[in-house]
Write an enzyme that holds these catalytic residues in place. Structure first.
Site, mmCIF file in Angstrom:
data_model
loop_
_atom_site.group_PDB
_atom_site.id
_atom_site.type_symbol
_atom_site.label_atom_id
_atom_site.label_comp_id
_atom_site.label_asym_id
_atom_site.label_seq_id
_atom_site.Cartn_x
_atom_site.Cartn_y
_atom_site.Cartn_z
ATOM 1 N N GLU A 79 0.416 -54.083 -9.177
ATOM 2 C CA GLU A 79 1.090 -55.349 -8.897
ATOM 3 C C GLU A 79 0.140 -56.456 -8.400
ATOM 4 O O GLU A 79 0.575 -57.386 -7.719
ATOM 5 C CB GLU A 79 2.207 -55.134 -7.878
ATOM 6 C CG GLU A 79 3.352 -54.288 -8.415
ATOM 7 C CD GLU A 79 4.582 -54.382 -7.537
ATOM 8 O OE1 GLU A 79 5.514 -55.099 -7.923
ATOM 9 O OE2 GLU A 79 4.599 -53.746 -6.470
ATOM 10 N N HIS A 98 2.436 -58.415 -0.106
ATOM 11 C CA HIS A 98 3.608 -57.882 -0.798
ATOM 12 C C HIS A 98 4.004 -56.588 -0.110
ATOM 13 O O HIS A 98 3.189 -55.687 0.029
ATOM 14 C CB HIS A 98 3.317 -57.613 -2.270
ATOM 15 C CG HIS A 98 4.378 -56.757 -2.911
ATOM 16 N ND1 HIS A 98 5.705 -57.132 -2.941
ATOM 17 C CD2 HIS A 98 4.325 -55.544 -3.508
ATOM 18 C CE1 HIS A 98 6.411 -56.186 -3.536
ATOM 19 N NE2 HIS A 98 5.609 -55.202 -3.881
ATOM 20 N N HIS A 100 7.512 -53.743 0.938
ATOM 21 C CA HIS A 100 8.879 -53.258 0.736
ATOM 22 C C HIS A 100 9.538 -53.137 2.109
ATOM 23 O O HIS A 100 10.326 -52.224 2.338
ATOM 24 C CB HIS A 100 8.857 -51.903 0.023
ATOM 25 C CG HIS A 100 8.003 -51.879 -1.209
ATOM 26 N ND1 HIS A 100 7.322 -50.756 -1.632
ATOM 27 C CD2 HIS A 100 7.722 -52.859 -2.123
ATOM 28 C CE1 HIS A 100 6.650 -51.050 -2.749
ATOM 29 N NE2 HIS A 100 6.873 -52.310 -3.055
ATOM 30 N N HIS A 169 13.644 -54.605 -4.477
ATOM 31 C CA HIS A 169 12.239 -54.206 -4.461
ATOM 32 C C HIS A 169 11.562 -54.502 -3.124
ATOM 33 O O HIS A 169 11.131 -53.590 -2.437
ATOM 34 C CB HIS A 169 11.544 -54.923 -5.623
ATOM 35 C CG HIS A 169 10.078 -54.651 -5.756
ATOM 36 N ND1 HIS A 169 9.340 -55.097 -6.828
ATOM 37 C CD2 HIS A 169 9.202 -53.994 -4.970
ATOM 38 C CE1 HIS A 169 8.083 -54.715 -6.685
ATOM 39 N NE2 HIS A 169 7.973 -54.049 -5.567
#
Ligand code: MN
Length: 239
Positions: A79, A98, A100, A169
């Site tokens: 990613e 990024h 979760h 996500h």
């Protein structure tokens, strides 16, 4: 040959990886990057590995097409396009996370908008967008940002904001420095937890856009204070 990034920047990136795991934002997954301090077309990010185990030797340089520049042929995360396309779209952004982080997930899937509930999360602003990957890539993806087109769609959804949610996500957080983006990621998780609790008690009085901006400006002057505590706590935890 590109110039080497400063060792202090790499050290801070390593510490940030550990802080984010220790504070419950990252786990075995997720990543933080920082724009290279002398080559704005590159960013620094760990090779594909658990963030809690990252050391300085694991940091790679990646360009804005998502291509890794590493003499040893090592790879970074699938990613990486989250990072590359946000750096391309946002010259003001110097660091990207990024994650979760769990308390945020419900706000990406229910239509309940994440909004600033207290002064520590004024950076959330008036509205936090939710990226719907189905609009960009249909109904059968694995939800990952696997290519440049998806990275561009995510960056467009983020717009000029500091935080964007990714339905089903996780989320992406941006800032002007490692210290600021770490602060924002930790308080995004905290705001989500508090907002969920407050919703059970009744209607919430959120910060106005003016309050959010003023509180965010104030907190930006004190980013070093929590950073030192989070750093110490991560070291005490054995990172
Ligand atoms: Mn992910």
């Amino acid at each position: 040959m590109p110039q080497a990034a400063s060792p202090a920047l790499i050290d801070d990136l390593v510490i940030a990886n550990h802080i984010l795991v220790n504070e419950g934002v990252l786990d075995g997954f997720g990543h933080i990057s920082v724009r290279h301090d002398s080559e704005p077309g590159l960013f620094l990010i760990a090779r594909s590995m658990a963030p809690g185990l990252v050391q300085a030797a694991d940091i790679l340089a990646c360009d804005l097409d998502g291509d890794v520049h590493d003499a040893q042929g090592r790879r970074t995360y699938v990613e990486r396009f989250i990072h590359s396309e946000i750096y391309r779209a946002r010259p003001d952004v110097m660091a990207v996370i990024h994650s979760h982080s769990p308390a945020v997930i419900p706000f990406g899937v229910t239509g309940q908008r994440l909004r600033p509930i207290c002064h520590m999360s004024g950076f959330l602003g008036a509205d936090v967008p939710v990226f719907e990957i189905r609009h960009a890539a249909g109904e059968s993806t694995d939800l990952l940002i696997r290519n440049q087109a998806l990275g561009q769609a995510l960056a467009a959804s983020l717009g000029s904001g500091s935080v964007g949610l990714m339905r089903g996500h996780g989320n992406v957080v941006v800032g002007v420095s490692i210290q600021q983006v770490v602060f924002r990621a930790i308080y995004t998780e905290s705001n989500a937890r508090l907002q969920s609790e407050a919703m059970r008690m009744g209607e919430i009085e959120f910060l106005t856009p003016g309050e959010a901006q003023a509180a965010s400006d104030m907190n930006d002057e004190h980013l070093g204070r929590p950073w030192e505590v989070w750093k110490r706590r991560a070291q005490q935890s054995g990172f």
